[in-house]
Design an enzyme around this catalytic site. Structure first.
Site, short mmCIF file in Angstrom:
data_model
loop_
_atom_site.label_atom_id
_atom_site.label_comp_id
_atom_site.label_asym_id
_atom_site.label_seq_id
_atom_site.Cartn_x
_atom_site.Cartn_y
_atom_site.Cartn_z
N ASN A 159 0.94 -1.07 -0.10
CA ASN A 159 0.01 0.00 -0.11
C ASN A 159 1.06 1.42 0.04
O ASN A 159 1.61 1.69 1.12
CB ASN A 159 -0.94 -0.17 1.30
CG ASN A 159 -1.62 1.10 1.53
OD1 ASN A 159 -1.79 2.06 0.51
ND2 ASN A 159 -2.26 1.42 2.82
N LYS A 176 0.03 4.38 -0.46
CA LYS A 176 -0.63 5.47 0.24
C LYS A 176 -0.41 6.61 -0.86
O LYS A 176 -0.39 6.47 -2.02
CB LYS A 176 -0.30 5.69 1.40
CG LYS A 176 -0.36 4.34 2.44
CD LYS A 176 -0.11 4.72 3.60
CE LYS A 176 -0.31 3.44 4.77
NZ LYS A 176 -0.17 3.63 6.24
N HIS A 208 -9.66 1.49 4.69
CA HIS A 208 -8.28 1.63 5.19
C HIS A 208 -8.65 2.57 6.50
O HIS A 208 -9.35 3.60 6.34
CB HIS A 208 -7.11 2.00 4.25
CG HIS A 208 -5.95 2.17 5.06
ND1 HIS A 208 -5.50 3.16 5.86
CD2 HIS A 208 -4.93 1.21 5.20
CE1 HIS A 208 -4.23 2.80 6.57
NE2 HIS A 208 -3.85 1.71 5.85
N GLU A 261 -6.86 5.00 7.57
CA GLU A 261 -6.77 6.65 7.24
C GLU A 261 -7.99 6.93 6.48
O GLU A 261 -8.25 7.99 6.57
CB GLU A 261 -5.52 6.75 6.38
CG GLU A 261 -4.36 6.31 7.24
CD GLU A 261 -3.05 5.94 6.74
OE1 GLU A 261 -2.93 5.71 5.26
OE2 GLU A 261 -2.15 5.19 7.43
N GLU A 276 -5.98 -4.68 10.62
CA GLU A 276 -4.75 -3.64 10.68
C GLU A 276 -5.18 -2.78 11.98
O GLU A 276 -5.88 -1.71 11.94
CB GLU A 276 -5.04 -2.65 9.56
CG GLU A 276 -4.48 -3.26 8.14
CD GLU A 276 -3.64 -2.33 7.28
OE1 GLU A 276 -2.71 -2.62 6.46
OE2 GLU A 276 -4.12 -1.05 7.20
N GLY A 329 2.28 2.23 10.94
CA GLY A 329 3.20 3.52 10.67
C GLY A 329 3.89 3.72 12.08
O GLY A 329 4.70 4.64 11.96
N SER A 377 3.09 -1.96 10.40
CA SER A 377 4.57 -2.08 10.76
C SER A 377 5.28 -3.50 10.22
O SER A 377 6.17 -3.79 10.82
CB SER A 377 4.82 -1.75 12.23
OG SER A 377 4.33 -0.46 12.59
P1 PGA Z 1 2.74 0.24 7.72
O1 PGA Z 1 1.14 0.74 6.93
O2 PGA Z 1 3.20 -1.03 7.25
O3 PGA Z 1 3.46 1.50 7.27
O4 PGA Z 1 2.51 0.24 9.16
C1 PGA Z 1 0.48 -0.63 6.76
C2 PGA Z 1 -0.84 0.08 6.28
O5 PGA Z 1 -1.45 1.18 6.50
O6 PGA Z 1 -1.72 -0.56 5.39
#
Ligand code: PGA
Length: 263
Positions: free
Chosen positions: A12, A14, A104, A106, A175, A181, A220
């Site tokens: 992903n 983003k 997601h 976000e 998630e 992140g 992460s």
């Molecule tokens: P990350 O993000 O691997 O940077 O923690 C995962 C995601 O948001 O899908």
């Protein structure tokens, strides 16, 4: 990992990488593969790259030649019409996407996407022939309050009520918000437990078809910790953000999950 289900490793990106940067990444990846970098047989591991919307079409051909699927990061409901800024599942499919990330955290947070909106988007993805990767997960406060199971169940139930019953294309990504992140991923055993809850919930609604649904972990994930998730019984792969942006770190993950070529 379960032999009935093909594991998935999805990136992903983003809101990162311009079209030229995305193309440069994929061209370099392709070159590294030509030089011998590991690339799993697509029948054994499904690799999916989800770049920004403008980069979907430009990278799709190159990725297809490598057996890698292309996914979008969002889909709007509806098929066509006066929806300024909207991108339907049909348009994504025309831009050669085969997958789409839905719900997601976000998007739930920054765009106020409710469970109902996420469910409608998952249904829109199915209608357009796309494979939805539906994200669920609890916040840190919810986790501390012992609400993880309830939150995930609420988010997933909304989706199950909206999509075609028993459609094994559904992919769920657990998630937890606190792991995204942050560099503080979940412990594989905990992620495995939540994945088990998800599958039990799907099985209660769909019966044996639940065995075809893949449940990923995201938050992460890096080359250093992916194997713990990859080998967890109830998990069928990973959704990776930050660690997928840099080619060497992405290659390390791909190499780690690529089955050894049979002699
Ligand atoms: P990350 O993000 O691997 O940077 O923690 C995962 C995601 O948001 O899908």
């Amino acid at each position: 990992m379960n032999a009935e289900r093909r594991p998935m490793l999805a990136a992903n990106w983003k809101m990162h990488k311009s079209v030229p940067e995305s193309l440069a990444f994929v061209r370099m990846w392709s070159r590294r593969v030509a030089e011998g970098a590991a690339l799993p047989d697509p029948t054994q591991v499904e690799l999916v790259l989800c770049p920004t919307l403008p980069a979907l079409w430009p990278v799709a051909g190159l990725l297809d030649a490598m057996g890698v699927a292309v996914g979008a990061q969002n889909v709007d409901v509806g098929t066509e019409g006066a929806v300024t800024g909207g991108v339907s599942g049909h348009l994504l499919a025309e831009a050669l996407a085969t997958h789409v990330i839905v719900g997601h955290s976000e998007r739930r947070r920054l765009f106020a996407e409710s469970d109902a909106v996420v469910a409608a988007k998952a249904a829109a993805a199915f209608s357009a022939g796309l494979t939805p990767i539906v994200c669920v997960g609890e916040s840190s406060a919810e986790r501390q309050a012992g609400e993880t199971q309830g939150v995930v169940a609420r988010q997933l139930t909304a989706v199950l009520n909206a999509v075609p019953e028993g459609d094994g294309r559904l992919v769920v990504a657990y998630e937890p918000l606190w792991a995204i992140g942050t560099g503080q991923g979940a412990v594989p055993a905990d992620a495995n437990q939540v994945a088990g809850w998800c599958r039990a919930l799907i099985a209660a609604a769909w019966g044996p078809a639940a065995n075809r649904v893949r449940v990923l972990y995201g938050g992460s994930v890096t080359g250093d910790n992916i194997l713990g998730f990859w080998h967890a019984d109830e998990l069928d792969g990973a959704l990776v953000g930050g660690a997928s942006l840099e080619l060497e770190s992405w290659l390390a993950m791909v190499r780690t999950v690529a089955p050894a070529p049979s002699a």
